[in-house]
Design an enzyme around this catalytic site. Structure first.
Site, PDB file in Angstrom:
ATOM      1  N   THR A  60       0.925  -1.284  -0.052  1.00 56.37           N
ATOM      2  CA  THR A  60       0.107   0.107   0.057  1.00 56.37           C
ATOM      3  C   THR A  60       0.802   1.331   0.088  1.00 56.37           C
ATOM      4  O   THR A  60       2.113   1.206   0.553  1.00 56.37           O
ATOM      5  CB  THR A  60      -0.952   0.094   1.221  1.00 56.37           C
ATOM      6  OG1 THR A  60       0.049   0.378   2.335  1.00 56.37           O
ATOM      7  CG2 THR A  60      -1.573  -1.165   1.314  1.00 56.37           C
ATOM      8  N   ASP A  61       0.226   2.285  -0.445  1.00 49.51           N
ATOM      9  CA  ASP A  61       0.905   3.610  -0.051  1.00 49.51           C
ATOM     10  C   ASP A  61       0.690   3.888   1.410  1.00 49.51           C
ATOM     11  O   ASP A  61      -0.038   3.286   2.050  1.00 49.51           O
ATOM     12  CB  ASP A  61       0.369   4.780  -1.171  1.00 49.51           C
ATOM     13  CG  ASP A  61       1.352   5.909  -1.337  1.00 49.51           C
ATOM     14  OD1 ASP A  61       2.445   6.019  -0.621  1.00 49.51           O
ATOM     15  OD2 ASP A  61       1.079   6.608  -2.399  1.00 49.51           O
ATOM     16  N   CYS A  62       1.648   4.656   1.877  1.00 55.41           N
ATOM     17  CA  CYS A  62       1.886   4.926   3.252  1.00 55.41           C
ATOM     18  C   CYS A  62       0.534   5.714   3.941  1.00 55.41           C
ATOM     19  O   CYS A  62       0.131   6.669   3.483  1.00 55.41           O
ATOM     20  CB  CYS A  62       3.042   5.556   3.302  1.00 55.41           C
ATOM     21  SG  CYS A  62       4.162   4.811   2.985  1.00 55.41           S
ATOM     22  N   ALA A 111      -2.418   4.406   3.345  1.00 54.25           N
ATOM     23  CA  ALA A 111      -3.367   4.397   2.370  1.00 54.25           C
ATOM     24  C   ALA A 111      -4.789   3.319   3.094  1.00 54.25           C
ATOM     25  O   ALA A 111      -5.979   3.675   2.810  1.00 54.25           O
ATOM     26  CB  ALA A 111      -3.240   3.860   1.024  1.00 54.25           C
TER      27      ALA A 111
END
Length: 719
Positions: free
Chosen positions: A267-269, A271
């Site tokens: 995941t993006d941080c 997210a």
């Protein structure tokens, strides 16, 4: 009975036998075993609590099994970032301007060499810290569809084909070519349909139909997956109402089942927090943890999975088998990085301090910067400057000595950064008078410096533009007035006012150098300069590279990887993700400079040697040969660009890059170029059948030096 009797007779002696058997090498530590068998064996030895502790980016150690603590978060957009001394290459958008995928692969190779060396040095001191690992969340292969996006500087521009080729080259350089071990693991991000608005990225819902999704937004991701990228990062935003990090259609059905992706998805941080906090797609973290695992997430850049997966299992929202499947992909990457093998068996184990920021890497940074710089204007061939003709040079402007304007965002640090003042001074030599003045800042429109001194110099080099504090990621670009994005294409008003005043008071040549990571309004300052150079954020050797261009050591050869529009009014609404009206592929209105544009100090002539066939089948390859001659007085590089025009069918691009090649030709010399384009590359998405289709009809291949240049035209048909 006899065995039982013996066991009873020996009693505790049997307890002594067990440790002997346990000393045999576990399957997961035996590198002669197949990778999947090793992963399965390791998973079987972990408790549920231990498994879950490995699902976050700050992965916890399991000492009893020899699993190290590991922080997955590392950056290497244009050099190892945030990890101390490292070579700083030009920002990604500048490297795209080279149209040189071979050189970009060399840069990727150098970056991964430095990464391995820094990792080795850290591990030798038992340091398991952020930014010193081997898993890099790069490259950013989102399509730079709108020039307002602050993070567009991190991409390879607006074209899917160029992005796919440059991204693939970079990944291959990063990951290496060892058949067993990854040099580092690369990550294609942000998956998918992600290019602003930056300020609302955590809640934004990108509305896009299947045609634009497939032809534009997923094209480069598919190419990188096909070429073995180890990881994919899910983006913050939603697509058509579904957050990317719980989007099963995207992460499992397309990425894994359709494309055959075998790596891990991160995941993006933060997210996953967005799923329930800003997207409001689910009620809370437990439901989100379950949905993420089921959708295809393997690793979390937050703590949701580590904190809530066991709760999800307890609530029967998830099974341990599903956790095992998610974790297996993460462990597979760790095995490929060599975490569970004897370090001496890993081909990169010996890299040390002499592999970091060495002379070879610095020279590569200079070469990349030289090839990235784009010449936009050169009235009366004022450039290159002859050192014998100009005895005094004035260098002015707020970015002339700026560290930030050299390095862009997501960068490392270096004690060898050569700014523009230093580069010009060094190449001009001690026999030339070089002076410097900041000239203006980003805000004050009334108070200027260096103008009187410029009037007393033979030539002035003015360095203005943007910097990473004016455009970039939300929060990082803290002087941006639009959450990291630009509101329009304007340069700071102070810089425009300064250039006007400079031109008014200085009647000798003015060379304008602009730094930025995106399209800006060059027309606003073009009347006040005799020549204009676009330098991007050129990295630590940017000053030397600029001097090499200005004084004619090399001819400029960079080409714009994005359209420079006449006005922001020519661009659709920022939140509009439909491709109509976006980029040169779907916009045919007025421009400052077209996609692919870049001037040279020399000239090139094209001649057709072998024309393509008149008709092709869908399984064929379009092939033609041209000869390119350097008709000028200087050695130089040409970037041959091939554009396809399609049959007149609804929603076809106006034209589309399907070939490029950089070639070096001496003055008066010539080189033969064979252009090959598989007909399959011309396929488009059919909304009625939800499949790719090659449309029969009449096509045109145009070869030239930018998207509006036509040196050779060839018509053909696909039957």
């Amino acid at each position: 009975m006899k065995i039982q009797f013996i066991a009873a007779l020996l009693g505790s002696s049997l307890l002594f036998v067990q440790p002997v058997k346990a000393q045999d090498k576990p399957i997961y530590k035996d590198n002669s075993e197949p990778l999947d068998i090793r992963v399965k064996d390791l998973v079987s030895r972990l408790t549920l609590k231990e498994k879950v502790a490995l699902l976050g980016y700050n992965s916890q150690a399991v000492p009893r099994l020899g699993i190290p603590a590991y922080n997955w978060w590392n950056e290497a957009l244009h050099g190892v970032a945030r990890a101390g001394e490292a070579t700083i290459y030009p920002q990604a958008i500048g490297m795209a301007a080279t149209f040189n995928d071979d050189l970009l692969k060399q840069v990727g190779t150098a970056i991964s060499t430095e990464a391995r060396a820094k990792y080795n040095l850290a591990i030798a001191q038992d340091r398991h810290i952020q930014y010193m690992g081997l898993s890099f969340w790069t490259p950013n292969i989102n399509i730079f569809r709108d020039p307002r996006w602050g993070r567009g500087q991190e991409t390879y521009g607006e074209d899917p084909f160029l992005t796919a080729h440059m991204g693939t080259a970079f990944v291959k350089g990063l990951q290496g070519d060892d058949p067993k071990y990854l040099k580092v693991s690369a990550t294609a991000k942000h998956f998918a349909v992600h290019s602003g608005p930056e300020a609302v990225r955590d809640s934004f819902d990108a509305i896009v139909d299947e045609k634009d999704l497939r032809e534009t937004y997923l094209y480069a991701f598919h190419a990188l997956v096909t070429n073995g990228v180890e990881s994919v990062m899910a983006a913050y935003n939603s697509i058509n109402g579904v957050p990317n990090s719980i989007n099963k259609t995207l992460l499992t059905d397309i990425l894994r089942k359709e494309w055959g992706f075998k790596g891990h998805v991160v995941t993006d941080c933060g997210a996953l927090d967005d799923v329930f906090q800003t997207h409001k797609a689910l009620v809370g973290p437990v439901e989100t943890a379950a949905a993420a695992i089921k959708a295809g997430i393997n690793l979390d850049c937050s703590t949701i999975l580590q904190d809530d997966v066991i709760k999800a299992i307890d609530q029967h929202l998830l099974t341990e088998k599903e956790v095992d499947q998610a974790l297996s992909a993460v462990l597979r990457t760790e095995f490929k990085l060599g975490f569970y093998d004897d370090p001496n068996q890993i081909p990169y184990h010996a890299y040390g301090a002499d592999s970091v920021h060495n002379e070879a890497h610095i020279a590569l940074a200079r070469k990349m910067a030289e090839q990235s710089i784009v010449l936009l204007k050169n009235d009366n061939n004022i450039l290159p400057l002859s050192k014998s003709k100009y005895s005094s040079i004035m260098v002015v402007g707020p970015n002339a000595a700026s560290f930030d304007a050299m390095i862009g965002n997501y960068s490392g640090v270096s004690d060898r950064v050569v700014n523009f003042v230093e580069g010009i001074t060094g190449v001009a030599g001690p026999g030339t008078r070089v002076s410097y003045d900041m000239g203006c800042d980003y805000k004050d429109t009334k108070h200027f410096g260096g103008i009187w001194a410029a009037g007393n110099a033979d030539v002035t080099i003015a360095v203005i533009g943007l910097s990473p504090v004016l455009e970039g990621e939300a929060g990082d670009a803290f002087l941006s007035n639009n959450g990291g994005d630009k509101k329009d294409l304007s340069l700071p008003a102070s810089e425009i006012a300064y250039m006007k005043q400079l031109r008014k008071d200085v009647h000798k040549p003015i060379i304008l150098v602009i730094t930025a990571g995106s399209d800006i309004d060059v027309d606003a300052v073009a009347p006040y300069a005799d020549a204009i150079i676009f330098a991007w954020y050129p990295g630590e050797q940017g000053g030397n590279a600029l001097a090499d261009i200005v004084f004619g050591k090399i001819s400029p050869s960079g080409h714009l990887p994005l359209t420079f529009y006449k006005s922001i009014d020519n661009v659709p609404d920022y939140k509009n993700y439909h491709m109509a009206g976006h980029t040169y592929r779907y916009y045919n209105g007025p421009v400052q400079y077209p996609f692919g544009f870049g001037l040279s100090y020399t000239s090139f002539a094209y001649s057709l040697q072998n024309a393509p066939k008149k008709d092709y089948k869908t399984t064929d390859t379009i092939t033609t040969t041209i000869k390119v001659k350097n008709t000028g007085n200087m050695n130089g590089d040409e970037v041959v660009q091939g554009y396809i025009q399609y049959p007149s069918i609804d929603r076809m691009p106006y034209k589309e890059l399907k070939y490029f090649k950089r070639i070096s030709i001496t003055s008066g010399g010539e080189q033969t170029v064979t252009v090959k384009i598989p007909v399959k590359e011309l396929q488009k998405w059919d909304l009625s059948t939800h499949k790719w289709k090659i449309y029969p009809g009449n096509y045109k291949l145009t070869l030239g030096s930018n998207s509006q240049d036509s040196k050779v035209d060839m018509n053909f048909a696909v039957r």
